[in-house]
Design a protein around this motif. Structure first.
Motif, PDB file in Angstrom:
ATOM      1  N   ILE A 178       0.896  -1.076  -0.169  1.00 19.05           N
ATOM      2  CA  ILE A 178      -0.325   0.006   0.061  1.00 19.05           C
ATOM      3  C   ILE A 178       1.002   0.652   0.141  1.00 19.05           C
ATOM      4  O   ILE A 178       1.696   1.105   0.825  1.00 19.05           O
ATOM      5  CB  ILE A 178      -1.359  -0.219   1.358  1.00 19.05           C
ATOM      6  N   ASP A 179       1.053   2.315  -0.836  1.00 17.44           N
ATOM      7  CA  ASP A 179       1.225   2.881  -1.273  1.00 17.44           C
ATOM      8  C   ASP A 179       1.067   4.443  -1.372  1.00 17.44           C
ATOM      9  O   ASP A 179       0.858   4.533  -2.322  1.00 17.44           O
ATOM     10  CB  ASP A 179       2.636   2.971  -2.539  1.00 17.44           C
ATOM     11  N   VAL A 214     -11.840  12.442   5.538  1.00 17.04           N
ATOM     12  CA  VAL A 214     -10.694  12.082   4.294  1.00 17.04           C
ATOM     13  C   VAL A 214     -10.869  10.276   5.715  1.00 17.04           C
ATOM     14  O   VAL A 214     -11.052  10.910   6.723  1.00 17.04           O
ATOM     15  CB  VAL A 214      -9.297  12.370   4.994  1.00 17.04           C
ATOM     16  N   ALA A 215     -10.830   9.012   5.219  1.00 22.80           N
ATOM     17  CA  ALA A 215     -11.060   7.841   6.105  1.00 22.80           C
ATOM     18  C   ALA A 215      -9.550   7.456   6.438  1.00 22.80           C
ATOM     19  O   ALA A 215      -9.569   6.532   6.856  1.00 22.80           O
ATOM     20  CB  ALA A 215     -12.372   6.779   5.439  1.00 22.80           C
ATOM     21  N   VAL A 216      -8.884   7.736   5.217  1.00 25.67           N
ATOM     22  CA  VAL A 216      -7.328   6.920   5.142  1.00 25.67           C
ATOM     23  C   VAL A 216      -6.265   8.584   4.557  1.00 25.67           C
ATOM     24  O   VAL A 216      -7.043   8.738   3.509  1.00 25.67           O
ATOM     25  CB  VAL A 216      -7.724   5.531   4.146  1.00 25.67           C
ATOM     26  N   ASP A 217      -5.457   8.800   4.933  1.00 21.16           N
ATOM     27  CA  ASP A 217      -4.677   9.405   4.534  1.00 21.16           C
ATOM     28  C   ASP A 217      -3.038   8.961   4.387  1.00 21.16           C
ATOM     29  O   ASP A 217      -2.609   8.828   5.620  1.00 21.16           O
ATOM     30  CB  ASP A 217      -5.198  10.880   5.151  1.00 21.16           C
ATOM     31  N   ARG A 218      -2.765   8.989   3.210  1.00 22.59           N
ATOM     32  CA  ARG A 218      -1.598   8.777   3.357  1.00 22.59           C
ATOM     33  C   ARG A 218      -0.836   6.800   3.702  1.00 22.59           C
ATOM     34  O   ARG A 218       0.169   7.358   4.150  1.00 22.59           O
ATOM     35  CB  ARG A 218      -0.165   9.829   3.465  1.00 22.59           C
ATOM     36  N   LEU A 219      -1.718   6.679   4.171  1.00 23.56           N
ATOM     37  CA  LEU A 219      -1.030   5.022   4.424  1.00 23.56           C
ATOM     38  C   LEU A 219      -0.019   4.614   3.449  1.00 23.56           C
ATOM     39  O   LEU A 219      -0.737   3.810   2.557  1.00 23.56           O
ATOM     40  CB  LEU A 219      -1.831   4.185   5.149  1.00 23.56           C
ATOM     41  N   SER A 220       0.843   4.074   4.359  1.00 26.73           N
ATOM     42  CA  SER A 220       1.904   3.321   3.206  1.00 26.73           C
ATOM     43  C   SER A 220       2.372   1.970   4.260  1.00 26.73           C
ATOM     44  O   SER A 220       2.483   2.581   5.421  1.00 26.73           O
ATOM     45  CB  SER A 220       2.981   4.242   3.587  1.00 26.73           C
ATOM     46  N   LEU A 221       2.015   0.616   3.343  1.00 25.22           N
ATOM     47  CA  LEU A 221       1.951  -0.267   4.408  1.00 25.22           C
ATOM     48  C   LEU A 221       2.401  -1.661   3.572  1.00 25.22           C
ATOM     49  O   LEU A 221       2.174  -1.888   2.769  1.00 25.22           O
ATOM     50  CB  LEU A 221       1.227  -0.564   4.809  1.00 25.22           C
ATOM     51  N   ASP A 222       3.968  -2.537   3.873  1.00 28.56           N
ATOM     52  CA  ASP A 222       3.714  -3.759   3.370  1.00 28.56           C
ATOM     53  C   ASP A 222       3.711  -4.862   3.552  1.00 28.56           C
ATOM     54  O   ASP A 222       3.724  -5.509   5.015  1.00 28.56           O
ATOM     55  CB  ASP A 222       5.333  -3.587   2.966  1.00 28.56           C
ATOM     56  N   GLY A 252      -3.002   7.075  -4.539  1.00 26.44           N
ATOM     57  CA  GLY A 252      -2.036   6.017  -3.862  1.00 26.44           C
ATOM     58  C   GLY A 252      -2.338   4.923  -5.146  1.00 26.44           C
ATOM     59  O   GLY A 252      -3.394   4.816  -5.850  1.00 26.44           O
ATOM     60  N   SER A 253      -1.001   4.069  -4.413  1.00 24.79           N
ATOM     61  CA  SER A 253      -1.446   2.314  -5.686  1.00 24.79           C
ATOM     62  C   SER A 253      -1.770   1.247  -4.137  1.00 24.79           C
ATOM     63  O   SER A 253      -0.533   1.500  -2.786  1.00 24.79           O
ATOM     64  CB  SER A 253      -0.284   2.498  -6.526  1.00 24.79           C
TER      65      SER A 253
END
Length: 144
Positions: free
Chosen positions: A4-5, A16-24, A57-58
């Motif tokens: 998650i990038d 805004v439910a999710v804000d700039r989440l990055s996670l592997d 994001g992607s």
């Protein structure tokens, strides 16, 4: 692996439910999203299986952007635990577990054999296979 990038989910009303989440999320790892109500846990899961599209994001599954995959194939390739009801109340536990394999064309025997393996893996006694969801605890239902 799921990557998650910089994912953001913004609804039309500005929420805004999710804000700039990055996670592997590594393959075969147990990963838990923990947080208070309303922090975006469910929205994140819904974005991973494309029930909701990210605004920015992607999300990559094994290096491939999930937006480039047919949604039905994507959803069938992953497990997804629904928070509440989600089991067919009129079907046995074994038949609930075999639902997707049967939809994929697996024979009844193969699907039931795999269901039995999965029950053992998540700590559900085989004696529960012929029961119905209402006969199980909430935790047992979640594992089904």
């Amino acid at each position: 692996m799921i990557r998650i990038d910089s994912v953001t989910k913004r609804y039309p009303d500005g929420t805004v439910a999710v804000d700039r989440l990055s996670l592997d999320i590594p393959d075969r790892a147990i990963t838990v999203l923990v947080g208070p109500s309303g922090c975006g846990k469910t929205t994140t899961l819904r974005m991973i299986n494309r029930m909701v599209d990210p605004s920015e994001g992607s999300i990559l599954l094994d290096g491939a952007d999930i937006r480039q995959q047919p949604v039905n194939s994507l959803r069938r390739s992953m497990g997804y635990v629904i928070q509440n009801a989600g089991l067919f109340q009129h079907r046995t536990i074994l038949d609930n577990i075999t639902t997707v394999p049967r939809l994929l064309g697996w024979g009844k025997g193969k699907a039931r054999e795999r269901a039995a393996e999965l029950m053992e893996r998540v700590g559900l006694d085989s004696s529960l296979a012929k029961r119905y969801p209402y006969q199980l605890s909430g935790g047992q239902q979640q594992r089904v």
